[in-house]
Design a protein around this motif. Sequence first.
Motif, PDB file in Angstrom:
ATOM      1  N   ASP A 178       0.848  -1.190   0.000  1.00 48.25           N
ATOM      2  CA  ASP A 178       0.000   0.000   0.000  1.00 48.25           C
ATOM      3  C   ASP A 178       0.889   1.247   0.000  1.00 48.25           C
ATOM      4  O   ASP A 178       2.056   1.189   0.372  1.00 48.25           O
ATOM      5  CB  ASP A 178      -0.932  -0.032   1.219  1.00 48.25           C
TER       6      ASP A 178
ATOM      7  N   CYS B 220       1.801   0.857   5.412  1.00 48.52           N
ATOM      8  CA  CYS B 220       1.596   0.369   6.774  1.00 48.52           C
ATOM      9  C   CYS B 220       2.876  -0.330   7.237  1.00 48.52           C
ATOM     10  O   CYS B 220       3.747  -0.625   6.429  1.00 48.52           O
ATOM     11  CB  CYS B 220       0.407  -0.583   6.810  1.00 48.52           C
TER      12      CYS B 220
ATOM     13  N   CYS C 110      -0.716  -6.854   4.989  1.00 52.10           N
ATOM     14  CA  CYS C 110      -1.104  -5.430   4.956  1.00 52.10           C
ATOM     15  C   CYS C 110      -2.199  -5.131   5.985  1.00 52.10           C
ATOM     16  O   CYS C 110      -3.183  -5.846   6.103  1.00 52.10           O
ATOM     17  CB  CYS C 110      -1.580  -5.040   3.552  1.00 52.10           C
TER      18      CYS C 110
HETATM   19 ZN   LIG Z   1      -0.016  -2.257   3.964  1.00 48.23          ZN
END
Ligand SMILES: [Zn+2]
Length: 349
Positions: A93, A97, A108
């Motif tokens: 992402d 994260c 994730c």
């Molecule tokens: Zn992530």
Amino acid sequence: MKAITVEPHKPETTHLEDIPEPDPSGGSVLVEALAVGVCGTDVEIVKGKYGWAPRGRTRLVLGHESLGRVLDPGPSGVLEAGDLVVGIVRRPDPVPCPSCAVGEWDMCRNGRYTERGIKEIDGFMSERWRIEPEYAMKIDSSLGLLGVVLEPTTVVTKAWEQVVTVGQRAFWEPQTALVTGAGPIGLLAALVARQHGLDVHVLDRAQSGPKPALVRALGATYHTGIVADLGFQPDVIVECTGAGDVIADAIQAIAPGGVVCLTGVGSGGRAIGLRTADVASNVVLRNNVVVGSVNANKRHWYKAAQALARADRAWLACLVTRRVPPEDFLSALNRQPDDIKVVIEFAQL
Ligand SMILES: [Zn+2]
């Protein structure tokens, strides 16, 4: 070039069409598609139940179980023209994260990852595709077409790693593994469990067809019927059906200290009268762990490629039960009773 595309969340919008050559922004490695496997996720996308087009577009190129041959390796130096490669599916992402930040995009935390052929990035069902060199997994050339099962193998490689990691929280010497479901994921899970030396049992509904012999060829035992009738408590259960009944049975059948790994995604199931606190008591009193596992990161892709390279080629070849040309993609998406893995063949090896 020809590509199989779909408008996500709109059923019956899948077709074979001409699209522009892959944009260099998609990666410095240019690949000629050889084959793309079809799985349940593709069927869900085609039915309009899942999937997301790239931002600013309405259509998505389908396909995430790839196999291709490098046409132009670009400047990276790690690949050569002619290498067989499989494209990693998920990308971290953009935040990222903490999990994605350390390369564990399979874990994730915020759901903003993207996935080729599924979520916001074009997939591999096009005559040519591009990929970033760090996401192109080179496979043992002797695998040939069988490299197309690398992606599902990564799923079970991760699941197995989860099982081992959880099991080793205490002294643990697992002897027996049960795999529920003898589809591609279940059979590959059985392969990996056998490679780790366990006594492997596979349970499936099929009484005939290719599955029983494939299980026996691994040195594993094939069962039909229900988990409760197996007559032993497995140390490990890899659940690959996503069926509510089977999951409930698995949680009740697992041995003390054992690990149930859920890999199947389904819905519903009969209400079996298992009350939450009763299930919890079972799990507490026997130190069980029920762990869910999805997707795979680069470590799992590497290990899966090694597992496939070690596997018997004739056995792997039996997993690919149908090959169809791109023009017949609808037939590939339409499950037949004896199908295990169906692949769409874009070019000959
Ligand atoms: Zn992530």
